[in-house]
Design an enzyme around this catalytic site. Sequence first.
Site: not given
Length: 220
Positions: A122-124
């Site tokens: 998600i955040c990467l």
Amino acid sequence: MTQSIAPKNGLNALLTPEESVVILIDHQPFQFANLHSHEPTMIVNNVIGLAKAAKIFKVPTILTTVVEDRGGKLIKGLQDVFPNQKPIDRTFINTWEDAHVVDAVKRTGRKKLIMAALWSEICLAMPAIQAAGEGYEVYAVTDASGGVSAEAHEMAVRRMVMAGVVPITWLAVASELQRDWARQDSAKALGEILLDHGGATGTAFAWELQLLAAGKGPTV
């Protein structure tokens, strides 16, 4: 309008301190609580090693958190590398949708983005894929990132590669930034990082230093 992406081969595909910027995303307690792709202490070790390497090579480093008042502050070991920098706190899940982060990158004038984040899927993946589509050369540090499962992390890496993102590890980043052991000032500082974060390499290096200090170093 998207820009053309440089080929992922040749000398220009390697990282240099002058062209790079590091973005470290959401290494917070809430994210670590559901990290299952890696041993959490390994990610802590690796992201701090990555941050220290960026610092010795004077690579601009952007710290960011998501909803800090609920997810927790950046882990202490990482914040301690940049004690005077306040992480950019976001509400956007996708870091690249936050104008403060993007503007901070643009101010550096650099096009090679080195990213590590929790969670990988998600955040990467989200900012890496978007930034790659906007003409940046994006390098995802896979062993300073992690997902909610081994499968989640693996699928994130596959997806990013399909989008043109380059997977890399933190020691590979440090080695490309160093490039030549004749650069003695940074080599010494990098050696100190390896002592603390290099695993068995650090242990072997520490033993070598002890031998040299005792006058028992190798003779040629």
